[in-house]
Design an enzyme around this catalytic site. Structure first.
Site, PDB file in Angstrom:
ATOM      1  N   TYR A 186     -81.710  -4.994  -1.057  1.00 12.87           N
ATOM      2  CA  TYR A 186     -80.635  -4.189  -0.458  1.00 12.87           C
ATOM      3  C   TYR A 186     -80.160  -3.084  -1.405  1.00 12.87           C
ATOM      4  CZ  TYR A 186     -80.802  -7.151   3.547  1.00 12.87           C
ATOM      5  OH  TYR A 186     -81.255  -7.774   4.679  1.00 12.87           O
ATOM      6  N   LEU A 191     -90.175   6.852  20.811  1.00 16.81           N
ATOM      7  CA  LEU A 191     -91.392   7.651  20.576  1.00 16.81           C
ATOM      8  C   LEU A 191     -92.429   7.334  21.641  1.00 16.81           C
ATOM      9  CD1 LEU A 191     -92.580   7.714  16.838  1.00 16.81           C
ATOM     10  CD2 LEU A 191     -91.771   9.600  18.264  1.00 16.81           C
ATOM     11  N   CYS A 195     -67.589 -11.669   0.257  1.00 13.17           N
ATOM     12  CA  CYS A 195     -67.522 -12.809  -0.669  1.00 13.17           C
ATOM     13  C   CYS A 195     -67.753 -14.102   0.115  1.00 13.17           C
ATOM     14  CB  CYS A 195     -66.141 -12.850  -1.328  1.00 13.17           C
ATOM     15  SG  CYS A 195     -65.902 -14.290  -2.387  1.00 13.17           S
ATOM     16  N   GLY A 229     -84.492   4.399  20.096  1.00 11.32           N
ATOM     17  CA  GLY A 229     -85.185   4.079  18.845  1.00 11.32           C
ATOM     18  C   GLY A 229     -85.136   2.623  18.466  1.00 11.32           C
ATOM     19  N   THR A 230     -85.318   1.738  19.482  1.00 10.63           N
ATOM     20  CA  THR A 230     -85.376   0.313  19.162  1.00 10.63           C
ATOM     21  C   THR A 230     -86.582  -0.312  19.847  1.00 10.63           C
ATOM     22  OG1 THR A 230     -84.227  -1.829  19.269  1.00 10.63           O
ATOM     23  CG2 THR A 230     -83.707  -0.239  21.004  1.00 10.63           C
ATOM     24  N   GLN A 286     -77.735  -1.224  15.771  1.00  9.28           N
ATOM     25  CA  GLN A 286     -78.353  -2.337  15.051  1.00  9.28           C
ATOM     26  C   GLN A 286     -78.550  -1.931  13.589  1.00  9.28           C
ATOM     27  OE1 GLN A 286     -81.674  -4.354  17.560  1.00  9.28           O
ATOM     28  NE2 GLN A 286     -81.617  -2.223  18.233  1.00  9.28           N
ATOM     29  N   ASN A 287     -78.384  -0.648  13.309  1.00  6.66           N
ATOM     30  CA  ASN A 287     -78.679  -0.135  11.970  1.00  6.66           C
ATOM     31  C   ASN A 287     -77.556  -0.466  10.999  1.00  6.66           C
ATOM     32  OD1 ASN A 287     -80.942   0.920  13.179  1.00  6.66           O
ATOM     33  ND2 ASN A 287     -80.051   2.947  13.482  1.00  6.66           N
ATOM     34  N   HIS A 332     -75.181  -5.540  13.303  1.00  2.12           N
ATOM     35  CA  HIS A 332     -75.842  -6.288  12.230  1.00  2.12           C
ATOM     36  C   HIS A 332     -75.222  -6.031  10.872  1.00  2.12           C
ATOM     37  CE1 HIS A 332     -79.622  -6.373  14.975  1.00  2.12           C
ATOM     38  NE2 HIS A 332     -78.757  -7.326  15.299  1.00  2.12           N
TER      39      HIS A 332
HETATM   40  C1  BV8 Z   1     -78.780 -14.625  16.517  1.00  2.00           C
HETATM   41  C2  BV8 Z   1     -80.046  -6.759   9.349  1.00  2.00           C
HETATM   42  C3  BV8 Z   1     -77.725 -16.500  17.332  1.00  2.00           C
HETATM   43  C4  BV8 Z   1     -81.019  -7.017   8.276  1.00  2.00           C
HETATM   44  C5  BV8 Z   1     -81.234  -7.392  11.319  1.00  2.00           C
HETATM   45  C6  BV8 Z   1     -84.004 -15.045  21.598  1.00  2.00           C
HETATM   46  C7  BV8 Z   1     -85.367 -14.832  21.704  1.00  2.00           C
HETATM   47  C8  BV8 Z   1     -86.147 -14.717  20.561  1.00  2.00           C
HETATM   48  C9  BV8 Z   1     -85.575 -14.784  19.285  1.00  2.00           C
HETATM   49  C10 BV8 Z   1     -84.232 -14.988  19.192  1.00  2.00           C
HETATM   50  C11 BV8 Z   1     -83.450 -15.112  20.334  1.00  2.00           C
HETATM   51  N1  BV8 Z   1     -82.164 -15.306  19.935  1.00  2.00           N
HETATM   52  C12 BV8 Z   1     -82.115 -15.307  18.585  1.00  2.00           C
HETATM   53  C13 BV8 Z   1     -83.356 -15.129  18.094  1.00  2.00           C
HETATM   54  C14 BV8 Z   1     -83.714 -15.102  16.676  1.00  2.00           C
HETATM   55  C15 BV8 Z   1     -83.600 -13.717  16.051  1.00  2.00           C
HETATM   56  C16 BV8 Z   1     -84.590 -12.765  16.644  1.00  2.00           C
HETATM   57  O1  BV8 Z   1     -84.244 -11.954  17.499  1.00  2.00           O
HETATM   58  N2  BV8 Z   1     -85.813 -12.831  16.175  1.00  2.00           N
HETATM   59  C17 BV8 Z   1     -86.816 -11.896  16.637  1.00  2.00           C
HETATM   60  C18 BV8 Z   1     -87.534 -11.307  15.418  1.00  2.00           C
HETATM   61  C19 BV8 Z   1     -87.772 -12.608  17.554  1.00  2.00           C
HETATM   62  N3  BV8 Z   1     -82.264 -13.174  16.178  1.00  2.00           N
HETATM   63  C20 BV8 Z   1     -81.330 -13.507  15.293  1.00  2.00           C
HETATM   64  O2  BV8 Z   1     -81.517 -14.295  14.393  1.00  2.00           O
HETATM   65  C21 BV8 Z   1     -79.965 -12.864  15.468  1.00  2.00           C
HETATM   66  N4  BV8 Z   1     -78.989 -13.897  15.446  1.00  2.00           N
HETATM   67  O3  BV8 Z   1     -79.305 -14.465  17.579  1.00  2.00           O
HETATM   68  O4  BV8 Z   1     -77.904 -15.599  16.267  1.00  2.00           O
HETATM   69  C22 BV8 Z   1     -76.709 -17.430  16.931  1.00  2.00           C
HETATM   70  C23 BV8 Z   1     -76.011 -18.054  17.923  1.00  2.00           C
HETATM   71  C24 BV8 Z   1     -75.051 -18.912  17.583  1.00  2.00           C
HETATM   72  C25 BV8 Z   1     -74.786 -19.150  16.249  1.00  2.00           C
HETATM   73  C26 BV8 Z   1     -75.487 -18.513  15.248  1.00  2.00           C
HETATM   74  C27 BV8 Z   1     -76.471 -17.640  15.592  1.00  2.00           C
HETATM   75  C28 BV8 Z   1     -79.627 -11.928  14.325  1.00  2.00           C
HETATM   76  C29 BV8 Z   1     -80.560 -10.764  14.313  1.00  2.00           C
HETATM   77  C30 BV8 Z   1     -80.100  -9.773  13.235  1.00  2.00           C
HETATM   78  C31 BV8 Z   1     -81.133  -9.672  12.156  1.00  2.00           C
HETATM   79  N5  BV8 Z   1     -80.776  -8.617  11.232  1.00  2.00           N
HETATM   80  N6  BV8 Z   1     -80.793  -6.433  10.522  1.00  2.00           N
HETATM   81  C32 BV8 Z   1     -81.417  -5.729   7.647  1.00  2.00           C
HETATM   82  O5  BV8 Z   1     -81.338  -4.651   8.290  1.00  2.00           O
HETATM   83  O6  BV8 Z   1     -81.827  -5.820   6.477  1.00  2.00           O
HETATM   84  S1  BV8 Z   1     -82.347  -6.976  12.499  1.00  2.00           S
HETATM   85  C33 BV8 Z   1     -83.267  -5.711  11.864  1.00  2.00           C
HETATM   86  O7  BV8 Z   1     -84.464  -5.640  12.583  1.00  2.00           O
HETATM   87  C34 BV8 Z   1     -82.641  -4.365  12.052  1.00  2.00           C
HETATM   88  O8  BV8 Z   1     -81.255  -4.345  11.941  1.00  2.00           O
HETATM   89  C35 BV8 Z   1     -83.074  -3.977  13.432  1.00  2.00           C
HETATM   90  O9  BV8 Z   1     -82.117  -4.362  14.364  1.00  2.00           O
HETATM   91  C36 BV8 Z   1     -84.269  -4.830  13.641  1.00  2.00           C
HETATM   92  C37 BV8 Z   1     -85.423  -3.924  13.804  1.00  2.00           C
HETATM   93  O10 BV8 Z   1     -85.296  -3.501  15.135  1.00  2.00           O
HETATM   94  P1  BV8 Z   1     -85.258  -1.975  15.551  1.00  2.00           P
HETATM   95  O11 BV8 Z   1     -83.957  -1.397  15.166  1.00  2.00           O
HETATM   96  O12 BV8 Z   1     -85.633  -1.953  16.960  1.00  2.00           O
HETATM   97  O13 BV8 Z   1     -86.330  -1.282  14.635  1.00  2.00           O
HETATM   98  P2  BV8 Z   1     -87.903  -1.384  14.763  1.00  2.00           P
HETATM   99  O14 BV8 Z   1     -88.471  -0.871  13.488  1.00  2.00           O
HETATM  100  O15 BV8 Z   1     -88.275  -2.754  15.243  1.00  2.00           O
HETATM  101  O16 BV8 Z   1     -88.260  -0.367  15.937  1.00  2.00           O
HETATM  102  C38 BV8 Z   1     -88.053   1.004  15.734  1.00  2.00           C
HETATM  103  C39 BV8 Z   1     -88.355   1.670  17.066  1.00  2.00           C
HETATM  104  O17 BV8 Z   1     -88.070   3.061  16.932  1.00  2.00           O
HETATM  105  C40 BV8 Z   1     -89.792   1.539  17.505  1.00  2.00           C
HETATM  106  O18 BV8 Z   1     -89.856   1.151  18.859  1.00  2.00           O
HETATM  107  C41 BV8 Z   1     -90.374   2.967  17.314  1.00  2.00           C
HETATM  108  O19 BV8 Z   1     -91.311   3.298  18.315  1.00  2.00           O
HETATM  109  C42 BV8 Z   1     -89.130   3.810  17.478  1.00  2.00           C
HETATM  110  N7  BV8 Z   1     -89.159   5.081  16.752  1.00  2.00           N
HETATM  111  C43 BV8 Z   1     -89.702   5.322  15.522  1.00  2.00           C
HETATM  112  N8  BV8 Z   1     -89.501   6.612  15.198  1.00  2.00           N
HETATM  113  C44 BV8 Z   1     -88.811   7.182  16.229  1.00  2.00           C
HETATM  114  C45 BV8 Z   1     -88.589   6.204  17.217  1.00  2.00           C
HETATM  115  N9  BV8 Z   1     -87.945   6.469  18.364  1.00  2.00           N
HETATM  116  C46 BV8 Z   1     -87.503   7.728  18.559  1.00  2.00           C
HETATM  117  N10 BV8 Z   1     -87.663   8.723  17.655  1.00  2.00           N
HETATM  118  C47 BV8 Z   1     -88.313   8.490  16.490  1.00  2.00           C
HETATM  119  N11 BV8 Z   1     -88.488   9.493  15.610  1.00  2.00           N
END
Ligand code: BV8
Length: 233
Positions: free
Chosen positions: A52, A199, A113, A172-173, A87-88, A105
């Site tokens: 980080y 994209l 803390c 962009g997600t 989400q960012n 997020h």
């Molecule tokens: C929770 C902080 C519940 C960290 C992040 C249901 C189904 C399946 C899985 C789950 C579910 N429920 C929960 C889960 C588990 C998990 C999950 O979703 N896993 C996934 C991987 C399957 N979720 C969690 O754990 C969440 N917690 O649900 O808790 C709970 C309930 C009760 C009690 C306790 C808990 C928490 C999730 C948060 C994780 N932390 N971020 C950090 O940033 O270091 S997520 C992290 O990844 C980012 O923040 C971001 O959100 C994510 C990446 O996603 P995107 O933002 O979409 O980015 P990505 O690179 O994937 O895509 C970019 C897109 O942009 C692409 O499509 C690309 O084509 C496009 N693009 C690129 N360039 C451009 C563009 N578009 C336009 N213009 C451009 N130029």
């Protein structure tokens, strides 16, 4: 017209911040499990802090882009009828002028803390040994970021706004990370028109009413001008 916009890493890509998927699922060379989970932090706090710290240092070198600026104009025009959920963890929306936004997020420029829960600003490198400004204990400081397996922030207020929205736009997600990935369904089930801006299409594109493909710095400003110009869904 009540609008909810959800942004992901793609809106910051053209500012120079790497997205999660574009680096083949590695963040700065790390697997998610090794840097973005509570278990990873417990196992190797220094590795997670450095991951980080590196992203915080990189954030200081980049600027918001035209897509961030366009969303700030949209908020100015629609006022309280507009909500930005991101989400960012970067602060590019704020630096572009957005005020009413919710960081689902958490934020890279905040630390929390684990002993007393106090959240404070974090603009420099964070070390495990840093003291908390609240309880003055050291050894418990972490980034104020929601890791995988942790409860995202602001879910109740987001749910309420999704149920009330006329228009939902995802920008962009990859629609992979939950619960954000399903926000558009909640909005649609309550009568909102849903637009995906990316994209290229995602595996959820067929479920949106509309897909607008292209780089966010081109598609978002033109969408915003149409909405400000009176385009109604
Ligand atoms: C929770 C902080 C519940 C960290 C992040 C249901 C189904 C399946 C899985 C789950 C579910 N429920 C929960 C889960 C588990 C998990 C999950 O979703 N896993 C996934 C991987 C399957 N979720 C969690 O754990 C969440 N917690 O649900 O808790 C709970 C309930 C009760 C009690 C306790 C808990 C928490 C999730 C948060 C994780 N932390 N971020 C950090 O940033 O270091 S997520 C992290 O990844 C980012 O923040 C971001 O959100 C994510 C990446 O996603 P995107 O933002 O979409 O980015 P990505 O690179 O994937 O895509 C970019 C897109 O942009 C692409 O499509 C690309 O084509 C496009 N693009 C690129 N360039 C451009 C563009 N578009 C336009 N213009 C451009 N130029």
């Amino acid at each position: 017209m009540k609008i909810v916009v959800l942004t992901g890493a793609g809106i910051s890509a053209e500012s120079g911040l790497k997205t999660f998927r574009d680096s083949n699922g590695l963040w700065e060379g790390h697997r998610v499990e090794d840097v973005a989970t509570p278990e990873a932090f417990a196992r190797n706090p220094s590795l997670v802090q450095e991951f980080y710290n590196q992203r915080r240092r990189q954030l200081a070198e980049v600027e918001p882009n035209a897509a961030h600026a366009a969303l700030a104009r949209l908020e100015e025009h629609f006022g309280n009828d507009f909500l930005l959920v991101t989400q960012n963890v970067d602060d590019l929306h704020e630096r572009a002028g957005s005020r009413h936004l919710l960081h689902l997020h958490g934020e890279l420029l905040k630390k929390r803390c684990t002993a007393c829960g106090v959240v404070s600003e974090c603009r420099d490198d964070l070390q495990v040994s840093d003291r908390c400004a609240g309880c003055h204990k050291s050894g418990g400081m972490r980034p104020d970021i929601v890791w995988f397996g942790e409860m995202p922030y602001h879910l109740d207020s987001i749910q309420t706004r999704l149920e009330d929205a006329d228009l939902f736009i995802a920008i962009g997600t990859s629609a992979v990370v939950h619960p954000a990935a399903a926000f558009f369904m909640t909005a649609a089930l309550n009568g909102a028109h849903t637009i995906e801006m990316n994209l290229a299409g995602t595996d959820k594109s067929s479920l949106f009413h509309q897909l607008i493909e292209g780089p966010a710095t081109e598609t978002v400003p033109s969408m915003v001008e149409r909405l400000i110009g009176g385009w109604c869904v």
